[in-house]
Scaffold this active site. Structure first.
Site: not given
Length: 501
Positions: A21, A25, A44, A218, A221, A256, A338, A340, A483
């Site tokens: 969780n 919310d 919630d 950087d 993600e 969410d 990196h 990438d 980047c």
């Protein structure tokens, strides 16, 4: 369900699932919902899994008998349980299990009844925690004074906490994030034009939030979590903590939209802990083993070299999710370090995006008569070839799956490599539209020969190449288009619980 006390993977598997969780919310709260023991809204509750306790017996229990719901001490920081009080009038949701609360005496209502509970996950799978939690109920019998109540019946349900899942380039984009800086107006305009070709939205992180930090790839993600009843995006915050460190909590965390981070207590944080060094492949099959959600790719040092590595707490977290088994590549030969900087994945339109119907782009060091570093070519090419061999082995790639893009590297004072001209593999992928760093190569008939070559490789595959000028706003600071951008994508249609890790 007679098998509720077990959990099995696969299409024929079974078992209950919990979501962590980790969203917020209630907007006026400072932290994620899991950080407190209260329910402020029914939204919630929708993030939680329902658990029903069915009872059937006399109108009241004999004296000395109790029904007790309980969890182990080991699970107390991993799961929370709420109970609905006054279910028909003035509902209140009472926190009964989790953290300091290890047991709860259930109020027996007599006859046949169903008691509803709501269960939330508090922690993602991690080192030493495979993601399974157990909740038990026992009927206790009074024996004699000074003798503890004795269980005469016990039932158990096992939940698996849903893993955090990364999304590869083959999935459709939802939002593109980019920072607004004093010096990147033209870059921002070109990215905006590129995004307008797709069905996603552009979200600009303004200077009062980014505080001069342009490297949004950087910092975070994007991924997601999913259960049969619900799913939502979750951002993984890197331990890098540059000037963008407040961005994920202040701009992303909300209803969410979840948040998770891992930070080392004692390890130093290096450039390899930035998430330009964290990618994921499309779905692959390797030696008969299928990875329907792809495999995570992280850059590391050469084995036994003692060089830079991504910090252990992040590596352990990624490994513990189980569904996207990580692969370590060799990126410490680069100044920034990196993954990438030398590889990406592009979808082939009209296919399902499954390898080998997906192109894996790799940079290829090109000999150039203008370079003054003839000894550099063998070194960088050997590093690229090493990674090429790892990708073939761990992702099941063949030479036909790999598209070589031209690149040129130069050495820094520490004998590590950096791109000499804008590194085209460091691109943004938005379905068939690719935003590629403009290389400013030699002109042939007033057209850049490098752009022509890359178009000849990618456009016959149904891809559309747009070359973005990032040389002054990003390349000179050792970064490129990928980047300086970040993409949130739609989740997989494949359900993670149908796979076998």
């Amino acid at each position: 369900n007679p098998r509720k006390a077990s959990w099995t993977w696969g299409p024929a598997g079974q078992g209950a699932i919990l979501l962590v969780n980790c969203d917020r919310d209630t907007p006026w709260l400072p932290k994620e919902d899991l950080k407190d023991e209260k329910v402020y809204s029914k939204e919630d509750l929708k993030d939680m899994s329902q658990m029903i306790l069915r009872t059937k017996g006399p109108d009241r229990l004999p004296a000395g008998y109790e029904i007790v719901l309980y969890i182990s001490m080991a699970d107390s920081d991993k799961v929370g349980v709420f109970y609905v009080e006054n279910p028909f009038f003035g509902q209140r949701y009472i926190h009964i299990l989790g953290r300091r609360k290890l047991y709860h005496v259930v109020k027996y209502t007599g006859g046949s009844a169903e008691l509803m509970f709501f269960v939330e996950g508090l922690r993602f799978p991690d080192e030493g925690f495979p993601g399974l939690v157990s909740i038990h109920v026992s009927l206790l019998e009074y024996m004699a004074e000074e003798i503890p109540l004795t269980p005469i019946f016990t039932d158990t349900v096992i939940f698996r906490i849903a893993p955090w899942i990364m999304t590869p380039n083959i999935l459709p984009p939802v939002s593109v994030f980019v920072c607004c800086m004093k010096d990147n107006y033209l870059f921002l305009k070109e990215v905006k034009n590129l995004v307008e070709k797709t069905n996603c939205e552009l979200k600009v992180c303004f200077q009062y939030v980014n505080r001069g930090d342009r490297w949004i790839q950087d910092e975070v993600e994007f991924g997601y979590i999913e259960a049969p009843h619900k799913g939502f995006p979750v951002v993984l915050d890197s331990p890098r903590d540059g000037n963008l460190k407040d961005f994920p909590v202040k701009q992303l965390l909300g209803p969410d939209f979840g948040y998770v981070t891992r930070e080392p207590l004692f390890e130093p944080v290096t450039s390899l802990d930035s998430f330009g060094n964290l990618e994921v492949s499309p779905p692959v099959t390797v030696n008969g083993k299928t990875y329907p959600l792809g495999r995570i790719l992280i850059g590391s040092s050469f084995p036994l070299s003692g060089g830079r590595r991504m910090t252990k707490v992040v590596r352990d977290f990624l490994q513990a999710q189980q569904v996207q088994a990580p692969v370590e590549l060799y990126s410490d030969w680069l100044t920034v370090g990196h993954v990438d900087e030398f590889m990406t994945f592009v979808p082939i339109p009209g296919t399902k995006g499954l390898l080998p119907q997906t192109g894996a782009g790799l940079t290829k060091q090109q000999e150039c008569p203008l370079t003054c570093l003839p000894s550099l070519f063998p070194l960088t090419q050997r590093c690229l070839d090493w990674n090429r061999d790892i990708l073939k082995k761990e992702l099941g790639l063949t030479e036909q799956d790999i598209i070589d893009l031209p690149a040129l590297f130069k050495m820094d004072e520490d004998r590590q490599a950096r791109a000499y001209f804008p590194n085209m593999v460091n691109m943004i992928v938005l379905d068939k539209d690719l935003g590629i760093p403009k290389p400013f190569g030699p002109q042939v008939d007033e057209v850049c020969c490098l752009e022509t070559h890359v178009r000849s490789l990618l456009e016959p595959l149904g891809l559309c190449c747009t070359f973005v000028d990032d040389i002054s706003a990003y390349h000179k600071f050792l970064g490129e288009v990928h980047c300086g951008t970040n993409v949130r994508r739609k989740p997989f249609s494949f359900k993670w619980w149908h796979m076998v890790p």
